[in-house]
Design a protein around this motif. Structure first.
Motif, PDB file in Angstrom:
ATOM      1  N   THR A   1      -0.235  18.889  -1.443  1.00  0.00           N
ATOM      2  CA  THR A   1      -1.612  18.766  -0.971  1.00  0.00           C
ATOM      3  C   THR A   1      -2.324  17.708  -1.798  1.00  0.00           C
ATOM      4  O   THR A   1      -1.864  17.332  -2.880  1.00  0.00           O
ATOM      5  CB  THR A   1      -2.369  20.101  -1.099  1.00  0.00           C
ATOM      6  N   ALA A   2      -3.446  17.246  -1.306  1.00  0.00           N
ATOM      7  CA  ALA A   2      -4.228  16.222  -2.006  1.00  0.00           C
ATOM      8  C   ALA A   2      -4.626  16.697  -3.398  1.00  0.00           C
ATOM      9  O   ALA A   2      -4.709  15.895  -4.325  1.00  0.00           O
ATOM     10  CB  ALA A   2      -5.457  15.857  -1.182  1.00  0.00           C
ATOM     11  N   ASP A   3      -4.845  17.986  -3.569  1.00  0.00           N
ATOM     12  CA  ASP A   3      -5.248  18.521  -4.868  1.00  0.00           C
ATOM     13  C   ASP A   3      -4.147  18.419  -5.915  1.00  0.00           C
ATOM     14  O   ASP A   3      -4.417  18.463  -7.109  1.00  0.00           O
ATOM     15  CB  ASP A   3      -5.677  19.977  -4.744  1.00  0.00           C
ATOM     16  N   GLN A   4      -2.899  18.318  -5.467  1.00  0.00           N
ATOM     17  CA  GLN A   4      -1.782  18.243  -6.402  1.00  0.00           C
ATOM     18  C   GLN A   4      -1.484  16.815  -6.855  1.00  0.00           C
ATOM     19  O   GLN A   4      -0.692  16.628  -7.772  1.00  0.00           O
ATOM     20  CB  GLN A   4      -0.530  18.845  -5.762  1.00  0.00           C
ATOM     21  N   LEU A   5      -2.081  15.831  -6.214  1.00  0.00           N
ATOM     22  CA  LEU A   5      -1.821  14.432  -6.527  1.00  0.00           C
ATOM     23  C   LEU A   5      -3.090  13.747  -7.002  1.00  0.00           C
ATOM     24  O   LEU A   5      -4.157  13.949  -6.426  1.00  0.00           O
ATOM     25  CB  LEU A   5      -1.299  13.699  -5.287  1.00  0.00           C
ATOM     26  N   ARG A   6      -2.961  12.937  -8.017  1.00  0.00           N
ATOM     27  CA  ARG A   6      -4.105  12.144  -8.460  1.00  0.00           C
ATOM     28  C   ARG A   6      -4.321  11.003  -7.459  1.00  0.00           C
ATOM     29  O   ARG A   6      -3.411  10.638  -6.720  1.00  0.00           O
ATOM     30  CB  ARG A   6      -3.884  11.599  -9.857  1.00  0.00           C
ATOM     31  N   PRO A   7      -5.500  10.415  -7.450  1.00  0.00           N
ATOM     32  CA  PRO A   7      -5.746   9.281  -6.548  1.00  0.00           C
ATOM     33  C   PRO A   7      -4.931   8.052  -6.949  1.00  0.00           C
ATOM     34  O   PRO A   7      -4.575   7.880  -8.118  1.00  0.00           O
ATOM     35  CB  PRO A   7      -7.237   8.988  -6.729  1.00  0.00           C
ATOM     36  N   VAL A   8      -4.629   7.216  -5.981  1.00  0.00           N
ATOM     37  CA  VAL A   8      -3.997   5.926  -6.232  1.00  0.00           C
ATOM     38  C   VAL A   8      -5.040   5.046  -6.908  1.00  0.00           C
ATOM     39  O   VAL A   8      -6.200   5.014  -6.502  1.00  0.00           O
ATOM     40  CB  VAL A   8      -3.536   5.280  -4.903  1.00  0.00           C
TER      41      VAL A   8
ATOM     42  N   GLY B   1       9.633  22.125 -14.709  1.00  0.00           N
ATOM     43  CA  GLY B   1       9.057  22.856 -13.585  1.00  0.00           C
ATOM     44  C   GLY B   1       9.664  22.463 -12.259  1.00  0.00           C
ATOM     45  O   GLY B   1      10.526  21.589 -12.181  1.00  0.00           O
ATOM     46  N   GLN B   2       9.228  23.114 -11.245  1.00  0.00           N
ATOM     47  CA  GLN B   2       9.694  22.861  -9.893  1.00  0.00           C
ATOM     48  C   GLN B   2       8.664  22.037  -9.153  1.00  0.00           C
ATOM     49  O   GLN B   2       7.465  22.257  -9.300  1.00  0.00           O
ATOM     50  CB  GLN B   2       9.901  24.195  -9.148  1.00  0.00           C
ATOM     51  N   LEU B   3       9.136  21.108  -8.352  1.00  0.00           N
ATOM     52  CA  LEU B   3       8.253  20.371  -7.457  1.00  0.00           C
ATOM     53  C   LEU B   3       8.012  21.191  -6.211  1.00  0.00           C
ATOM     54  O   LEU B   3       8.888  21.946  -5.780  1.00  0.00           O
ATOM     55  CB  LEU B   3       8.897  19.046  -7.039  1.00  0.00           C
ATOM     56  N   PRO B   4       6.837  21.056  -5.605  1.00  0.00           N
ATOM     57  CA  PRO B   4       6.614  21.721  -4.318  1.00  0.00           C
ATOM     58  C   PRO B   4       7.617  21.202  -3.291  1.00  0.00           C
ATOM     59  O   PRO B   4       8.113  20.089  -3.404  1.00  0.00           O
ATOM     60  CB  PRO B   4       5.188  21.306  -3.942  1.00  0.00           C
ATOM     61  N   ALA B   5       7.914  22.013  -2.306  1.00  0.00           N
ATOM     62  CA  ALA B   5       8.853  21.619  -1.254  1.00  0.00           C
ATOM     63  C   ALA B   5       8.349  20.365  -0.555  1.00  0.00           C
ATOM     64  O   ALA B   5       7.146  20.143  -0.444  1.00  0.00           O
ATOM     65  CB  ALA B   5       9.008  22.754  -0.245  1.00  0.00           C
ATOM     66  N   ALA B   6       9.284  19.549  -0.102  1.00  0.00           N
ATOM     67  CA  ALA B   6       8.927  18.319   0.606  1.00  0.00           C
ATOM     68  C   ALA B   6       7.988  18.640   1.757  1.00  0.00           C
ATOM     69  O   ALA B   6       8.199  19.587   2.504  1.00  0.00           O
ATOM     70  CB  ALA B   6      10.181  17.625   1.123  1.00  0.00           C
TER      71      ALA B   6
ATOM     72  N   ILE C   1       0.833  -1.207   0.000  1.00  0.00           N
ATOM     73  CA  ILE C   1       0.000   0.000   0.000  1.00  0.00           C
ATOM     74  C   ILE C   1       0.866   1.256   0.000  1.00  0.00           C
ATOM     75  O   ILE C   1       0.610   2.209  -0.731  1.00  0.00           O
ATOM     76  CB  ILE C   1      -0.974  -0.013   1.188  1.00  0.00           C
ATOM     77  N   GLN C   2       1.922   1.220   0.790  1.00  0.00           N
ATOM     78  CA  GLN C   2       2.810   2.381   0.843  1.00  0.00           C
ATOM     79  C   GLN C   2       3.484   2.607  -0.510  1.00  0.00           C
ATOM     80  O   GLN C   2       3.546   3.734  -1.002  1.00  0.00           O
ATOM     81  CB  GLN C   2       3.853   2.196   1.937  1.00  0.00           C
ATOM     82  N   GLU C   3       3.964   1.536  -1.128  1.00  0.00           N
ATOM     83  CA  GLU C   3       4.613   1.663  -2.431  1.00  0.00           C
ATOM     84  C   GLU C   3       3.629   2.161  -3.488  1.00  0.00           C
ATOM     85  O   GLU C   3       3.959   3.042  -4.280  1.00  0.00           O
ATOM     86  CB  GLU C   3       5.225   0.325  -2.852  1.00  0.00           C
ATOM     87  N   ALA C   4       2.419   1.625  -3.501  1.00  0.00           N
ATOM     88  CA  ALA C   4       1.403   2.075  -4.455  1.00  0.00           C
ATOM     89  C   ALA C   4       1.068   3.543  -4.234  1.00  0.00           C
ATOM     90  O   ALA C   4       0.796   4.279  -5.184  1.00  0.00           O
ATOM     91  CB  ALA C   4       0.146   1.210  -4.330  1.00  0.00           C
ATOM     92  N   SER C   5       1.111   3.982  -2.987  1.00  0.00           N
ATOM     93  CA  SER C   5       0.789   5.374  -2.658  1.00  0.00           C
ATOM     94  C   SER C   5       1.796   6.354  -3.235  1.00  0.00           C
ATOM     95  O   SER C   5       1.489   7.528  -3.409  1.00  0.00           O
ATOM     96  CB  SER C   5       0.721   5.555  -1.139  1.00  0.00           C
ATOM     97  N   TYR C   6       2.984   5.866  -3.548  1.00  0.00           N
ATOM     98  CA  TYR C   6       4.000   6.749  -4.128  1.00  0.00           C
ATOM     99  C   TYR C   6       3.820   6.925  -5.638  1.00  0.00           C
ATOM    100  O   TYR C   6       4.466   7.781  -6.237  1.00  0.00           O
ATOM    101  CB  TYR C   6       5.403   6.234  -3.827  1.00  0.00           C
ATOM    102  N   GLY C   7       2.931   6.130  -6.259  1.00  0.00           N
ATOM    103  CA  GLY C   7       2.697   6.256  -7.700  1.00  0.00           C
ATOM    104  C   GLY C   7       2.337   7.670  -8.128  1.00  0.00           C
ATOM    105  O   GLY C   7       2.950   8.215  -9.059  1.00  0.00           O
ATOM    106  N   PRO C   8       1.362   8.314  -7.492  1.00  0.00           N
ATOM    107  CA  PRO C   8       1.023   9.683  -7.870  1.00  0.00           C
ATOM    108  C   PRO C   8       2.166  10.675  -7.651  1.00  0.00           C
ATOM    109  O   PRO C   8       2.333  11.616  -8.428  1.00  0.00           O
ATOM    110  CB  PRO C   8      -0.165  10.021  -6.962  1.00  0.00           C
TER     111      PRO C   8
END
Length: 99
Positions: A84-91, A75-80, A55-62
């Motif tokens: 936010t949830a809006d920046q990532l697609r669902p798993v 482009g630049q990635l947001p800082a570590a 589950i943790q590995e799959a969560s890194y897909g987005p």
């Protein structure tokens, strides 16, 4: 395994197709009931720690997808820690297949 997955993903949200993944509110999962059933059948016999790792590995897909897009676009990635949830697609199920 079923109990573990249902504990990891909010059951009400899973049935509505918008489950929360173990990375908190930063990553959501979109698994239909049939996809959840497929996942459960494919992971039969997995231990709790195996499931947590999957589950943790799959969560890194987005997150990886966002990284690839930023590299392609220059482009630049947001800082570590600031994603936010809006920046990532669902798993999705494919993330579990790739994990």
């Amino acid at each position: 395994v079923d109990i573990f997955l249902r504990n990891e993903f909010d059951e009400d949200a899973a049935s509505s197709g918008d489950a929360k993944a173990p990375l908190g509110d930063k990553v959501r999962a979109r698994l239909s009931p049939s996809e959840l059933s497929t996942l459960l059948s494919k992971t039969e016999g997995y231990s709790g720690s195996d499931m947590r790792a999957l589950i943790q590995e799959a969560s890194y897909g987005p997150v990886r997808e966002l990284q690839r897009a930023a590299m392609v676009d220059g482009g630049q990635l947001p800082a570590a820690g600031s994603l936010t949830a809006d920046q990532l697609r669902p798993v999705v199920l494919e993330d579990f297949r790739r994990a």
